[in-house]
Design a protein around this motif. Structure first.
Motif, PDB file in Angstrom:
ATOM      1  N   THR A  81       0.865  -1.179   0.000  1.00  0.00           N
ATOM      2  CA  THR A  81       0.000   0.000   0.000  1.00  0.00           C
ATOM      3  C   THR A  81       0.898   1.224   0.000  1.00  0.00           C
ATOM      4  OG1 THR A  81      -1.829  -1.080   1.163  1.00  0.00           O
ATOM      5  CG2 THR A  81      -1.711   1.313   1.304  1.00  0.00           C
ATOM      6  N   LEU A  82       0.696   2.100  -0.978  1.00  0.00           N
ATOM      7  CA  LEU A  82       1.524   3.298  -1.126  1.00  0.00           C
ATOM      8  C   LEU A  82       0.679   4.523  -0.798  1.00  0.00           C
ATOM      9  CD1 LEU A  82       4.149   4.709  -2.065  1.00  0.00           C
ATOM     10  CD2 LEU A  82       3.182   4.704  -4.374  1.00  0.00           C
ATOM     11  N   ILE A  83       1.063   5.252   0.239  1.00  0.00           N
ATOM     12  CA  ILE A  83       0.365   6.483   0.612  1.00  0.00           C
ATOM     13  C   ILE A  83       1.033   7.660  -0.087  1.00  0.00           C
ATOM     14  CG2 ILE A  83      -0.311   8.015   2.484  1.00  0.00           C
ATOM     15  CD1 ILE A  83      -0.106   5.633   4.378  1.00  0.00           C
ATOM     16  N   ASP A  84       0.265   8.356  -0.900  1.00  0.00           N
ATOM     17  CA  ASP A  84       0.763   9.537  -1.609  1.00  0.00           C
ATOM     18  C   ASP A  84       0.264  10.781  -0.891  1.00  0.00           C
ATOM     19  OD1 ASP A  84       1.524  11.503  -3.468  1.00  0.00           O
ATOM     20  OD2 ASP A  84      -0.315  11.198  -4.641  1.00  0.00           O
ATOM     21  N   CYS A  85       1.191  11.558  -0.312  1.00  0.00           N
ATOM     22  CA  CYS A  85       0.807  12.789   0.391  1.00  0.00           C
ATOM     23  C   CYS A  85       1.261  14.030  -0.364  1.00  0.00           C
ATOM     24  CB  CYS A  85       1.367  12.787   1.815  1.00  0.00           C
ATOM     25  SG  CYS A  85       3.173  12.905   1.942  1.00  0.00           S
ATOM     26  N   THR A  86       1.606  13.873  -1.641  1.00  0.00           N
ATOM     27  CA  THR A  86       2.167  14.996  -2.398  1.00  0.00           C
ATOM     28  C   THR A  86       1.077  15.878  -2.993  1.00  0.00           C
ATOM     29  OG1 THR A  86       2.242  13.783  -4.498  1.00  0.00           O
ATOM     30  CG2 THR A  86       4.137  13.549  -3.025  1.00  0.00           C
ATOM     31  N   ASN A  87       1.462  17.099  -3.344  1.00  0.00           N
ATOM     32  CA  ASN A  87       0.599  18.022  -4.071  1.00  0.00           C
ATOM     33  C   ASN A  87       1.409  18.646  -5.201  1.00  0.00           C
ATOM     34  OD1 ASN A  87      -1.919  17.973  -2.536  1.00  0.00           O
ATOM     35  ND2 ASN A  87      -0.739  18.932  -0.892  1.00  0.00           N
ATOM     36  N   ALA A  88       0.947  18.463  -6.416  1.00  0.00           N
ATOM     37  CA  ALA A  88       1.665  19.006  -7.574  1.00  0.00           C
ATOM     38  C   ALA A  88       1.196  20.439  -7.831  1.00  0.00           C
ATOM     39  CB  ALA A  88       1.421  18.133  -8.802  1.00  0.00           C
ATOM     40  N   LEU A  89       1.741  21.379  -7.063  1.00  0.00           N
ATOM     41  CA  LEU A  89       1.308  22.763  -7.145  1.00  0.00           C
ATOM     42  C   LEU A  89       2.210  23.597  -8.041  1.00  0.00           C
ATOM     43  CD1 LEU A  89       0.435  23.675  -3.438  1.00  0.00           C
ATOM     44  CD2 LEU A  89      -1.046  22.715  -5.206  1.00  0.00           C
ATOM     45  N   ASP A  90       1.584  24.525  -8.764  1.00  0.00           N
ATOM     46  CA  ASP A  90       2.320  25.591  -9.424  1.00  0.00           C
ATOM     47  C   ASP A  90       2.302  26.767  -8.453  1.00  0.00           C
ATOM     48  OD1 ASP A  90       3.158  27.790 -10.894  1.00  0.00           O
ATOM     49  OD2 ASP A  90       2.291  27.044 -12.757  1.00  0.00           O
ATOM     50  N   HIS A  91       3.440  27.036  -7.818  1.00  0.00           N
ATOM     51  CA  HIS A  91       3.477  28.031  -6.762  1.00  0.00           C
ATOM     52  C   HIS A  91       3.402  29.474  -7.273  1.00  0.00           C
ATOM     53  CE1 HIS A  91       4.824  24.517  -4.466  1.00  0.00           C
ATOM     54  NE2 HIS A  91       4.365  25.167  -3.426  1.00  0.00           N
ATOM     55  N   ARG A  92       3.347  29.644  -8.587  1.00  0.00           N
ATOM     56  CA  ARG A  92       3.176  30.995  -9.102  1.00  0.00           C
ATOM     57  C   ARG A  92       1.746  31.482  -8.910  1.00  0.00           C
ATOM     58  NH1 ARG A  92       5.367  29.705 -15.021  1.00  0.00           N
ATOM     59  NH2 ARG A  92       3.963  27.961 -14.555  1.00  0.00           N
ATOM     60  N   ASP A  93       0.783  30.581  -9.058  1.00  0.00           N
ATOM     61  CA  ASP A  93      -0.615  30.994  -8.885  1.00  0.00           C
ATOM     62  C   ASP A  93      -1.424  29.990  -8.064  1.00  0.00           C
ATOM     63  OD1 ASP A  93      -0.706  28.880 -10.661  1.00  0.00           O
ATOM     64  OD2 ASP A  93      -1.698  29.998 -12.273  1.00  0.00           O
ATOM     65  N   PHE A  94      -0.744  28.991  -7.482  1.00  0.00           N
ATOM     66  CA  PHE A  94      -1.368  27.988  -6.621  1.00  0.00           C
ATOM     67  C   PHE A  94      -2.511  27.263  -7.320  1.00  0.00           C
ATOM     68  CE2 PHE A  94       0.715  31.015  -3.843  1.00  0.00           C
ATOM     69  CZ  PHE A  94       1.547  30.159  -3.149  1.00  0.00           C
ATOM     70  N   THR A  95      -2.197  26.795  -8.512  1.00  0.00           N
ATOM     71  CA  THR A  95      -3.060  25.882  -9.248  1.00  0.00           C
ATOM     72  C   THR A  95      -2.327  24.553  -9.358  1.00  0.00           C
ATOM     73  OG1 THR A  95      -2.133  26.665 -11.343  1.00  0.00           O
ATOM     74  CG2 THR A  95      -4.156  27.730 -10.570  1.00  0.00           C
ATOM     75  N   LEU A  96      -3.002  23.543  -9.907  1.00  0.00           N
ATOM     76  CA  LEU A  96      -2.352  22.251 -10.080  1.00  0.00           C
ATOM     77  C   LEU A  96      -1.407  22.308 -11.268  1.00  0.00           C
ATOM     78  CD1 LEU A  96      -5.236  19.700  -9.404  1.00  0.00           C
ATOM     79  CD2 LEU A  96      -3.489  20.558  -7.839  1.00  0.00           C
ATOM     80  N   ALA A  97      -0.170  21.872 -11.049  1.00  0.00           N
ATOM     81  CA  ALA A  97       0.841  21.941 -12.090  1.00  0.00           C
ATOM     82  C   ALA A  97       0.738  20.787 -13.070  1.00  0.00           C
ATOM     83  CB  ALA A  97       2.232  21.957 -11.462  1.00  0.00           C
ATOM     84  N   GLN A  98       0.024  19.729 -12.690  1.00  0.00           N
ATOM     85  CA  GLN A  98      -0.093  18.556 -13.543  1.00  0.00           C
ATOM     86  C   GLN A  98      -1.299  17.759 -13.062  1.00  0.00           C
ATOM     87  OE1 GLN A  98       3.823  17.033 -12.341  1.00  0.00           O
ATOM     88  NE2 GLN A  98       2.821  15.323 -11.328  1.00  0.00           N
ATOM     89  N   PRO A  99      -1.709  16.728 -13.800  1.00  0.00           N
ATOM     90  CA  PRO A  99      -2.825  15.899 -13.319  1.00  0.00           C
ATOM     91  C   PRO A  99      -2.499  15.285 -11.962  1.00  0.00           C
ATOM     92  CG  PRO A  99      -2.333  15.435 -15.619  1.00  0.00           C
ATOM     93  CD  PRO A  99      -1.229  16.317 -15.112  1.00  0.00           C
ATOM     94  N   ALA A 100      -3.522  14.757 -11.319  1.00  0.00           N
ATOM     95  CA  ALA A 100      -3.356  14.216  -9.968  1.00  0.00           C
ATOM     96  C   ALA A 100      -2.181  13.245  -9.900  1.00  0.00           C
ATOM     97  CB  ALA A 100      -4.641  13.520  -9.537  1.00  0.00           C
ATOM     98  N   THR A 101      -1.280  13.484  -8.957  1.00  0.00           N
ATOM     99  CA  THR A 101      -0.105  12.650  -8.812  1.00  0.00           C
ATOM    100  C   THR A 101      -0.490  11.202  -8.519  1.00  0.00           C
ATOM    101  OG1 THR A 101       0.960  14.589  -7.830  1.00  0.00           O
ATOM    102  CG2 THR A 101       2.124  12.503  -7.667  1.00  0.00           C
ATOM    103  N   ALA A 102      -1.488  11.026  -7.670  1.00  0.00           N
ATOM    104  CA  ALA A 102      -1.867   9.676  -7.268  1.00  0.00           C
ATOM    105  C   ALA A 102      -2.314   8.836  -8.461  1.00  0.00           C
ATOM    106  CB  ALA A 102      -2.972   9.729  -6.217  1.00  0.00           C
ATOM    107  N   GLU A 103      -3.053   9.431  -9.366  1.00  0.00           N
ATOM    108  CA  GLU A 103      -3.507   8.679 -10.534  1.00  0.00           C
ATOM    109  C   GLU A 103      -2.335   8.347 -11.455  1.00  0.00           C
ATOM    110  OE1 GLU A 103      -7.802   9.539 -11.950  1.00  0.00           O
ATOM    111  OE2 GLU A 103      -6.937  11.494 -11.424  1.00  0.00           O
TER     112      GLU A 103
END
Length: 205
Positions: A81-103
């Protein structure tokens, strides 16, 4: 329970420290042996390479930068079981930088159960988690192991749906972080459900 961490940063240290206190055996996996050893000493675990940590036990915590998450996750053998606690953020405008990491991880490491959890709060929260804090978890298989680890922090596991909903957890994190950076009070966004929605879930009245 035997737990390996992929990563030896602040998130890995905070969560691993809580799990060691709860009686679990944790190995801190990092590419820098000295740093991994230092973190392991602070939390009361042992240190090893990322490969050793990925193979150590039933559960692996993935706590690395989102841009390398898929690559590092490939170290995890089938059946874990792999727990993914990451967030792929674009810190320039705090949007998602890429599709969901977990998927993306789920597609890259077949045979591993990927679960999204612990991504809505910073490491400072997990160092001393408030009792009763709800922790959403998303996954397509049994969530019992992750739910147990949530309860070991004094928190409450919240089943948030299948892995397809992981993108919503990452988007929630992006929204909340952006509001917080802008000076807003994120804590005031979610009143008790009875006050927010009444007795009937929204869309079902």
């Amino acid at each position: 329970m035997r737990i390996g961490t992929l990563g030896n940063g602040l998130m890995a240290e905070a969560l691993a420290g809580q799990w060691v206190k709860a009686g679990h055996d944790v190995i801190i996996g990092g590419r820098d042996p000295q740093r991994a050893a230092a973190v392991a000493k602070r939390v009361g675990g042992t240190a090893g390479s990322p490969t050793e940590a990925a193979s150590y036990g039933e559960v692996v915590l993935l706590a690395v930068p989102a841009e390398v998450a898929v690559e590092v996750a490939r170290l995890v053998p089938p059946g874990r079981t792999l727990i993914d606690c990451t967030n792929a953020l674009d810190h320039r405008d705090f949007t998602l930088a890429q599709p969901a990491t977990a998927e993306a991880i789920n597609r890259a490491v077949p045979g591993v159960q990927v679960v999204k959890a612990f991504n809505l709060a910073a490491e400072t929260v997990w160092q001393n988690p408030p009792t009763g804090l709800g922790v959403p978890i998303c996954g397509d298989g049994p969530l019992d192991l992750v739910a147990e680890l949530v309860r070991d922090l004094g928190c409450v596991p919240v089943a948030a749906g299948g892995l397809v909903r992981a993108k919503l957890l990452e988007a929630t994190a992006a929204l909340a972080i952006g509001i917080w950076v802008g000076g807003g009070d994120v804590r005031g966004m979610f009143p008790p459900l009875a006050e927010a929605f009444g007795s009937v879930p929204p869309g079902q009245s």
